[in-house]
Design an enzyme around this catalytic site. Structure first.
Site, PDB file in Angstrom:
ATOM      1  N   ARG A 124      20.634  -9.592  -6.978  1.00  0.00           N
ATOM      2  CA  ARG A 124      19.814 -10.819  -7.066  1.00  0.00           C
ATOM      3  C   ARG A 124      19.859 -11.656  -5.794  1.00  0.00           C
ATOM      4  NH1 ARG A 124      22.342 -10.677 -11.834  1.00  0.00           N
ATOM      5  NH2 ARG A 124      21.074  -9.805 -13.518  1.00  0.00           N
ATOM      6  N   LYS A 146       9.283 -14.859   4.298  1.00  0.00           N
ATOM      7  CA  LYS A 146       8.500 -13.876   3.533  1.00  0.00           C
ATOM      8  C   LYS A 146       9.049 -12.484   3.801  1.00  0.00           C
ATOM      9  CE  LYS A 146       3.932 -16.068   3.350  1.00  0.00           C
ATOM     10  NZ  LYS A 146       2.518 -15.900   3.740  1.00  0.00           N
ATOM     11  N   GLU A 188      -0.466 -13.548  18.899  1.00  0.00           N
ATOM     12  CA  GLU A 188       0.054 -14.542  17.951  1.00  0.00           C
ATOM     13  C   GLU A 188       0.554 -15.775  18.716  1.00  0.00           C
ATOM     14  OE1 GLU A 188      -0.169 -14.385  14.669  1.00  0.00           O
ATOM     15  OE2 GLU A 188      -0.237 -12.263  14.116  1.00  0.00           O
ATOM     16  N   LYS A 230       6.192 -22.278  14.274  1.00  0.00           N
ATOM     17  CA  LYS A 230       6.232 -21.615  12.967  1.00  0.00           C
ATOM     18  C   LYS A 230       7.274 -22.277  12.066  1.00  0.00           C
ATOM     19  CE  LYS A 230       5.921 -17.866   9.994  1.00  0.00           C
ATOM     20  NZ  LYS A 230       5.668 -16.470   9.734  1.00  0.00           N
ATOM     21  N   GLU A 240       3.012 -22.012   1.193  1.00  0.00           N
ATOM     22  CA  GLU A 240       1.602 -21.943   1.544  1.00  0.00           C
ATOM     23  C   GLU A 240       0.715 -22.785   0.625  1.00  0.00           C
ATOM     24  OE1 GLU A 240      -1.264 -18.380   3.183  1.00  0.00           O
ATOM     25  OE2 GLU A 240       0.901 -18.174   3.230  1.00  0.00           O
ATOM     26  N   ARG A 244       0.683 -24.412   5.657  1.00  0.00           N
ATOM     27  CA  ARG A 244       1.039 -23.088   6.149  1.00  0.00           C
ATOM     28  C   ARG A 244      -0.203 -22.230   6.413  1.00  0.00           C
ATOM     29  NH1 ARG A 244       6.364 -19.417   4.435  1.00  0.00           N
ATOM     30  NH2 ARG A 244       5.892 -17.741   5.871  1.00  0.00           N
ATOM     31  N   ASN A 248      -2.782 -18.924   9.484  1.00  0.00           N
ATOM     32  CA  ASN A 248      -3.755 -17.847   9.282  1.00  0.00           C
ATOM     33  C   ASN A 248      -4.954 -17.963  10.216  1.00  0.00           C
ATOM     34  OD1 ASN A 248      -2.340 -16.552   7.256  1.00  0.00           O
ATOM     35  ND2 ASN A 248      -3.227 -17.836   5.655  1.00  0.00           N
ATOM     36  N   HIS A 251      -7.050 -15.014  11.130  1.00  0.00           N
ATOM     37  CA  HIS A 251      -6.624 -13.908  10.276  1.00  0.00           C
ATOM     38  C   HIS A 251      -7.662 -13.517   9.219  1.00  0.00           C
ATOM     39  CE1 HIS A 251      -2.888 -14.321  12.355  1.00  0.00           C
ATOM     40  NE2 HIS A 251      -2.268 -13.437  11.601  1.00  0.00           N
ATOM     41  N   HIS A 255      -7.936  -9.743   9.474  1.00  0.00           N
ATOM     42  CA  HIS A 255      -7.540  -8.855   8.375  1.00  0.00           C
ATOM     43  C   HIS A 255      -8.700  -7.964   7.951  1.00  0.00           C
ATOM     44  CE1 HIS A 255      -3.938 -11.525   6.978  1.00  0.00           C
ATOM     45  NE2 HIS A 255      -3.555 -10.582   7.833  1.00  0.00           N
ATOM     46  N   HIS A 268      -2.378  -5.236  15.035  1.00  0.00           N
ATOM     47  CA  HIS A 268      -2.616  -6.482  14.294  1.00  0.00           C
ATOM     48  C   HIS A 268      -3.114  -7.587  15.236  1.00  0.00           C
ATOM     49  CE1 HIS A 268      -2.151  -9.685  11.411  1.00  0.00           C
ATOM     50  NE2 HIS A 268      -1.317 -10.316  12.235  1.00  0.00           N
TER      51      HIS A 268
HETATM   52  N1  LIG Z   1       7.141 -11.522   6.888  1.00  0.00           N
HETATM   53  C1  LIG Z   1       6.198 -12.119   7.570  1.00  0.00           C
HETATM   54  O1  LIG Z   1       6.028 -13.334   7.522  1.00  0.00           O
HETATM   55  C2  LIG Z   1       5.323 -11.284   8.455  1.00  0.00           C
HETATM   56  C3  LIG Z   1       4.472 -11.899   9.387  1.00  0.00           C
HETATM   57  C4  LIG Z   1       3.710 -11.092  10.236  1.00  0.00           C
HETATM   58  C5  LIG Z   1       3.805  -9.708  10.121  1.00  0.00           C
HETATM   59  N2  LIG Z   1       4.629  -9.137   9.212  1.00  0.00           N
HETATM   60  C6  LIG Z   1       4.754  -7.681   9.093  1.00  0.00           C
HETATM   61  O2  LIG Z   1       5.326  -7.206  10.298  1.00  0.00           O
HETATM   62  C7  LIG Z   1       4.949  -5.836  10.464  1.00  0.00           C
HETATM   63  C8  LIG Z   1       4.547  -5.608  11.903  1.00  0.00           C
HETATM   64  O3  LIG Z   1       5.658  -5.876  12.725  1.00  0.00           O
HETATM   65  P1  LIG Z   1       5.754  -5.319  14.217  1.00  0.00           P
HETATM   66  O4  LIG Z   1       4.489  -5.604  14.921  1.00  0.00           O
HETATM   67  O5  LIG Z   1       7.023  -5.817  14.764  1.00  0.00           O
HETATM   68  O6  LIG Z   1       5.735  -3.741  13.998  1.00  0.00           O
HETATM   69  P2  LIG Z   1       6.919  -2.650  13.873  1.00  0.00           P
HETATM   70  O7  LIG Z   1       8.076  -3.191  13.176  1.00  0.00           O
HETATM   71  O8  LIG Z   1       6.293  -1.433  13.321  1.00  0.00           O
HETATM   72  O9  LIG Z   1       7.315  -2.413  15.400  1.00  0.00           O
HETATM   73  C9  LIG Z   1       6.353  -1.860  16.277  1.00  0.00           C
HETATM   74  C10 LIG Z   1       6.911  -0.651  17.017  1.00  0.00           C
HETATM   75  O10 LIG Z   1       7.800  -1.085  18.029  1.00  0.00           O
HETATM   76  C11 LIG Z   1       9.048  -0.407  17.923  1.00  0.00           C
HETATM   77  N3  LIG Z   1      10.054  -1.309  18.462  1.00  0.00           N
HETATM   78  C12 LIG Z   1      10.624  -2.373  17.864  1.00  0.00           C
HETATM   79  N4  LIG Z   1      11.408  -3.036  18.712  1.00  0.00           N
HETATM   80  C13 LIG Z   1      11.358  -2.370  19.899  1.00  0.00           C
HETATM   81  C14 LIG Z   1      11.928  -2.575  21.169  1.00  0.00           C
HETATM   82  N5  LIG Z   1      12.705  -3.644  21.417  1.00  0.00           N
HETATM   83  N6  LIG Z   1      11.660  -1.681  22.141  1.00  0.00           N
HETATM   84  C15 LIG Z   1      10.831  -0.623  21.913  1.00  0.00           C
HETATM   85  N7  LIG Z   1      10.241  -0.391  20.735  1.00  0.00           N
HETATM   86  C16 LIG Z   1      10.497  -1.266  19.734  1.00  0.00           C
HETATM   87  C17 LIG Z   1       9.149  -0.085  16.461  1.00  0.00           C
HETATM   88  O11 LIG Z   1      10.063   0.952  16.228  1.00  0.00           O
HETATM   89  C18 LIG Z   1       7.707   0.291  16.140  1.00  0.00           C
HETATM   90  O12 LIG Z   1       7.448   1.611  16.526  1.00  0.00           O
HETATM   91  C19 LIG Z   1       3.839  -5.578   9.468  1.00  0.00           C
HETATM   92  O13 LIG Z   1       4.342  -4.794   8.405  1.00  0.00           O
HETATM   93  C20 LIG Z   1       3.458  -6.947   8.965  1.00  0.00           C
HETATM   94  O14 LIG Z   1       2.992  -6.945   7.639  1.00  0.00           O
HETATM   95  C21 LIG Z   1       5.390  -9.908   8.379  1.00  0.00           C
HETATM   96 ZN   LIG Z   2      -0.625 -12.270  12.216  1.00  0.00          ZN
END
Ligand SMILES: NC(=O)c1ccc[n+]([C@@H]2O[C@H](COP(=O)([O-])OP(=O)(O)OC[C@H]3O[C@@H](n4cnc5c(N)ncnc54)[C@H](O)[C@@H]3O)[C@@H](O)[C@H]2O)c1
Ligand SMILES: [Zn+2]
Length: 366
Positions: A124, A146, A188, A230, A240, A244, A248, A251, A255, A268
């Site tokens: 939990r 999130k 971003e 942020k 949100e 918040r 977006n 977005h 999206h 993205h």
């Molecule tokens: N929780 C939230 O509020 C929130 C907000 C925005 C996005 N997200 C989520 O985040 C995800 C996207 O995250 P992302 O863009 O970081 O993608 P990701 O985690 O897939 O990373 C992108 C690539 O970079 C590589 N990588 C990571 N760190 C590295 C480094 N230091 N050097 C070399 N390679 C590296 C990873 O292995 C991957 O291949 C999505 O699933 C999205 O839904 C969540």
């Molecule tokens: Zn975004």
């Protein structure tokens, strides 16, 4: 070396239930065990990462901890699943993890969201530490609480709110990040400039080369400013309710572009870049934004690099995807528009016609 090497910048995020601390400093990862101790986190720690990140940064982390075995999840968005969460539970249970155990997510948004969901649900809820290693994760996904995974029928359908106890941001980890991933996060940062900070916008526009070179003196402050924006927004509106939503910006269309191309064509950030351009165009058309401001945004986006083509994408399909998106509430489209660089408002009376015109001017297929 900057002063921040010694004293990390500290941001505090307060929400109703919990607060989390964000520490930002170049090379802070070398001191991670000390940082955790100072924040009274631990002593039972489980690291979740992926093979790509671990190959590049694992040695450094192992050196800091004096040896540690991570739980590795395969790399990629398609592994942001309940199955990966299950693998984390398995490892935790086998190692007799308990309520006092801490999960440390070291990776991009995928690792952060997946490990975060495991931390939110195991027993939990156990404490979570984010060590974001992509620019997107450092300025966006690690902040705000999130967490969650994808379902085969849609992205991010399974999730929770679980504020990390601590977020440790080391801009030096971005040196190994591929350029396209770096750019994805940079859009971003531009978004934060558009919604809340003209100086941040100007910094990216004026020092693009130093940012791409990952010059700590320029990139560091851009990350700090983005994270601060942020954290401020989330502190005021964790769930949100209203504010918040400004996060977006860009977005709604972004999206939709990702969805109609099945998440294959755009990173993205690239989709968000188009989304911001559409939002700016729409704002100019309704007299809410000066055209010179829209042009400044368009110029900056051009400066950051080429975007994948959109001329073949039918406007009707994109509009359909916008309709399906959760941002349509009771048939009305909640839409964030910038009224100048650094200031936004949310409107809920955007018509389909306005959006169609903006998409048409953006160059989609009419
Ligand atoms: N929780 C939230 O509020 C929130 C907000 C925005 C996005 N997200 C989520 O985040 C995800 C996207 O995250 P992302 O863009 O970081 O993608 P990701 O985690 O897939 O990373 C992108 C690539 O970079 C590589 N990588 C990571 N760190 C590295 C480094 N230091 N050097 C070399 N390679 C590296 C990873 O292995 C991957 O291949 C999505 O699933 C999205 O839904 C969540
Ligand atoms: Zn975004």
């Amino acid at each position: 070396m900057t002063a921040s090497t010694v004293h990390p910048v500290r941001l505090d995020l307060h929400t109703g239930e919990r607060s989390s601390t964000i520490l930002i400093a170049e090379n802070i990862i070398d001191r991670l065990p000390m940082v955790l101790e100072a924040q009274r986190i631990g002593p039972r720690r489980f690291i979740v990462s992926n093979p790509v990140v671990w190959r590049l940064h694992g040695e450094q982390i192992q050196r800091a901890f004096g040896g540690v075995e991570p739980i590795l999840i395969p790399d990629g968005e398609r592994f942001k699943t309940l199955q990966s969460v299950s693998r984390i539970y398995d490892a935790l249970i086998r190692a007799n993890a308990d309520r006092g155990s801490v999960l440390i997510a070291i990776g991009g948004g995928v690792i952060g969201d997946t490990a975060g969901f495991a931390a939110a649900t195991f027993l939990r809820g156990i404490p979570l530490v984010h060590v974001p290693t992509t620019l997107l994760a450092q300025v966006d996904s690690s902040i705000g609480g999130k967490v969650g995974v994808n379902h085969t029928l849609g992205k991010n359908l399974i999730g929770a709110f679980h504020q990390p106890a601590l977020v440790v941001i080391d801009p030096a980890m971005l040196r190994t990040l591929p350029r396209r991933e770096f750019r994805s996060g940079l859009y971003e940062v531009v978004k934060y400039g558009m919604i809340a900070s003209r100086p941040l916008f100007n910094r990216v526009a004026g020092e693009t080369k130093a940012i791409f070179d990952r010059d700590p003196a320029v990139l560091g402050p851009a990350i700090i400013e983005s994270a601060r924006i942020k954290a401020d927004v989330v502190s005021k509106d964790e769930r949100e309710g209203g504010l918040r939503r400004i996060l977006n910006y860009g977005h709604t269309v972004g999206h939709a572009l990702e969805a109609v191309t099945k998440y294959r064509r755009f990173s993205h950030g690239e989709a968000i870049a188009y989304g911001m351009l559409a939002a700016a165009d729409l704002a100019v058309a309704r007299g809410a934004l000066a055209d010179s401001e829209r042009q400044a945004l368009a110029q900056l986006i051009t400066l950051l690099g080429p975007l994948p083509p959109i001329a073949d994408l039918p406007i009707a399909e994109v509009l359909e995807a916008v309709r399906r998106d959760k941002k349509v509430v009771h048939g009305r489209l909640h839409f964030v528009i910038a009224i100048q660089i650094g200031a936004t408002m949310t409107v809920d009376d955007v018509t389909e016609e306005e959006l169609r015109n903006a998409l048409s001017r953006l160059g989609l297929k009419g």
